[in-house]
Design a protein around this motif. Structure first.
Motif, PDB file in Angstrom:
ATOM      1  N   GLY A  48       2.865   4.118  -3.268  1.00 59.72           N
ATOM      2  CA  GLY A  48       2.601   5.484  -3.714  1.00 59.72           C
ATOM      3  C   GLY A  48       2.940   5.702  -5.177  1.00 59.72           C
ATOM      4  O   GLY A  48       3.584   6.692  -5.542  1.00 59.72           O
TER       5      GLY A  48
ATOM      6  N   GLU B  84      12.634   6.026   2.941  1.00 56.51           N
ATOM      7  CA  GLU B  84      11.561   5.212   2.364  1.00 56.51           C
ATOM      8  C   GLU B  84      12.138   3.996   1.641  1.00 56.51           C
ATOM      9  O   GLU B  84      11.664   2.858   1.813  1.00 56.51           O
ATOM     10  CB  GLU B  84      10.769   6.093   1.404  1.00 56.51           C
ATOM     11  CG  GLU B  84       9.518   5.497   0.818  1.00 56.51           C
ATOM     12  CD  GLU B  84       8.759   6.502  -0.047  1.00 56.51           C
ATOM     13  OE1 GLU B  84       7.701   6.101  -0.572  1.00 56.51           O
ATOM     14  OE2 GLU B  84       9.217   7.655  -0.207  1.00 56.51           O
TER      15      GLU B  84
ATOM     16  N   ARG C 184      12.062  -0.193   2.556  1.00 59.68           N
ATOM     17  CA  ARG C 184      11.687  -1.272   1.634  1.00 59.68           C
ATOM     18  C   ARG C 184      12.767  -2.357   1.604  1.00 59.68           C
ATOM     19  O   ARG C 184      12.454  -3.550   1.608  1.00 59.68           O
ATOM     20  CB  ARG C 184      11.487  -0.725   0.218  1.00 59.68           C
ATOM     21  CG  ARG C 184      10.338   0.230   0.066  1.00 59.68           C
ATOM     22  CD  ARG C 184      10.144   0.612  -1.396  1.00 59.68           C
ATOM     23  NE  ARG C 184       9.166   1.669  -1.522  1.00 59.68           N
ATOM     24  CZ  ARG C 184       8.662   2.098  -2.680  1.00 59.68           C
ATOM     25  NH1 ARG C 184       9.065   1.534  -3.814  1.00 59.68           N
ATOM     26  NH2 ARG C 184       7.764   3.074  -2.708  1.00 59.68           N
TER      27      ARG C 184
ATOM     28  N   GLU D 254       0.811  -1.209   0.000  1.00 61.07           N
ATOM     29  CA  GLU D 254       0.000   0.000   0.000  1.00 61.07           C
ATOM     30  C   GLU D 254       0.852   1.271   0.000  1.00 61.07           C
ATOM     31  O   GLU D 254       0.463   2.292  -0.563  1.00 61.07           O
ATOM     32  CB  GLU D 254      -0.907  -0.019   1.240  1.00 61.07           C
ATOM     33  CG  GLU D 254      -1.904   1.090   1.346  1.00 61.07           C
ATOM     34  CD  GLU D 254      -2.789   0.908   2.561  1.00 61.07           C
ATOM     35  OE1 GLU D 254      -2.286   0.411   3.589  1.00 61.07           O
ATOM     36  OE2 GLU D 254      -3.961   1.249   2.488  1.00 61.07           O
ATOM     37  N   ASP D 255       2.036   1.178   0.616  1.00 59.80           N
ATOM     38  CA  ASP D 255       2.853   2.385   0.755  1.00 59.80           C
ATOM     39  C   ASP D 255       3.697   2.690  -0.477  1.00 59.80           C
ATOM     40  O   ASP D 255       4.512   3.609  -0.456  1.00 59.80           O
ATOM     41  CB  ASP D 255       3.750   2.287   1.987  1.00 59.80           C
ATOM     42  CG  ASP D 255       4.801   1.174   1.898  1.00 59.80           C
ATOM     43  OD1 ASP D 255       4.848   0.460   0.876  1.00 59.80           O
ATOM     44  OD2 ASP D 255       5.567   1.004   2.866  1.00 59.80           O
TER      45      ASP D 255
END
Length: 287
Positions: A47, A142, A146, A44-45
């Protein structure tokens, strides 16, 4: 997007980001098979860019390669398969392959390679079809999150499999399975590309044996061009230490309809051919 981006679902016992299947009882060999790009889940992240189609998002996936390897464990190979889509994080890139065009605060001393600068680093900037994945820049934090969540656990599990095989058999052999779009090699190009980093990642006999097995199916085989082997082949291709690695690229045109995202009429033939190669390798390494 054409459809909502799927979230991480509850995953297999190995974790939501990858799956490990052990060799069948009594059949274990030094073989470890990997399919790092068979994942179809996008967190979901991520983006991704507004309006990015699901087809573009998924265009770099090694479509269904893990399903082509469904006879691996019966042949004596352990199998590890990624479950997160390649567009989110690329498991066959080094964790330091950071793209300064995409990542806003990359270190000043970064020296990205050609593939990373082209948009295909550990966090890709472009989809497999060349479409921009984002309409924003990512932060270094970010991307590192991951890597910690997806990339590092996968490679820790792969290392465990390789080291266990080496302890048990005195050697460990990684076959890193991938697929390539039909356009990558052009009309009448190879159905298979074997990448052994130009003879440095494994014994020459292994590359020869793979070539013989694939050519026995009537498939055209190329060596190291255009794919000589990625990160996994590089780090595990240490034959002087008892670790060997070969990257296998299968032409998706043999088994997959890239327009519909589904198996083509050639699926059964390709799956049977891969099964024959897998079985022969299992017999070779069981001896």
């Amino acid at each position: 997007m054409e459809s909502s981006t799927p979230l991480i679902a509850s995953g297999p016992a190995s974790g939501a980001t990858f799956e490990v299947l052990a060799a069948s009882a009594g059949r274990a060999t030094p073989l470890v098979f990997a399919s790092p790009h068979s994942g179809t889940t996008y967190p979901e992240d991520m983006g991704a860019a507004a309006g990015l189609s699901e087809r573009s998002l998924r265009s770099a996936e090694d479509a269904a390669v893990d399903r082509l390897l469904d006879r691996a464990t019966a042949a004596g190979a352990a199998l590890i398969a990624g479950r997160i889509g390649r567009a989110y994080v690329d498991l066959n890139r080094a964790p330091g392959d950071l793209d300064p065009v995409l990542i806003a605060d990359t270190p000043a001393d970064l020296a990205p390679g050609a593939k990373t600068l082209a948009g295909y680093g550990v966090a890709p900037r472009l989809a497999g079809d060349g479409t921009a994945l984002y309409d924003r820049r990512l932060s270094l934090a970010e991307v590192r999150a991951r890597i910690a969540r997806v990339h590092a656990p996968y490679h820790a599990a792969l290392a465990e499999l390789m080291q266990a095989a080496h302890r048990r058999h005195g050697r460990a052999v990684l076959i890193d399975w991938h697929s390539m779009p039909a356009r990558a090699t052009g009309p009448n190009g190879p159905e298979v590309v074997l990448g052994d980093r130009h003879g440095t990642a494994c014994a020459a006999a292994l590359t020869r044996r793979l070539r013989v097995l694939f050519e026995a199916l009537g498939w055209r085989v190329a060596l190291n061009r255009p794919y000589a082997g990625g990160y996994a082949t590089q780090i595990w291709g240490r034959p002087e230490e008892g670790f060997e690695a070969v990257q296998v690229e299968l032409n998706r045109g043999m088994y997959w309809d890239e327009a519909t995202g589904a198996p083509s009429a050639g699926w059964g033939r390709c799956r049977s051919g891969v099964a024959r190669v897998v079985a022969a390798l299992g017999e070779d390494f069981a001896a």
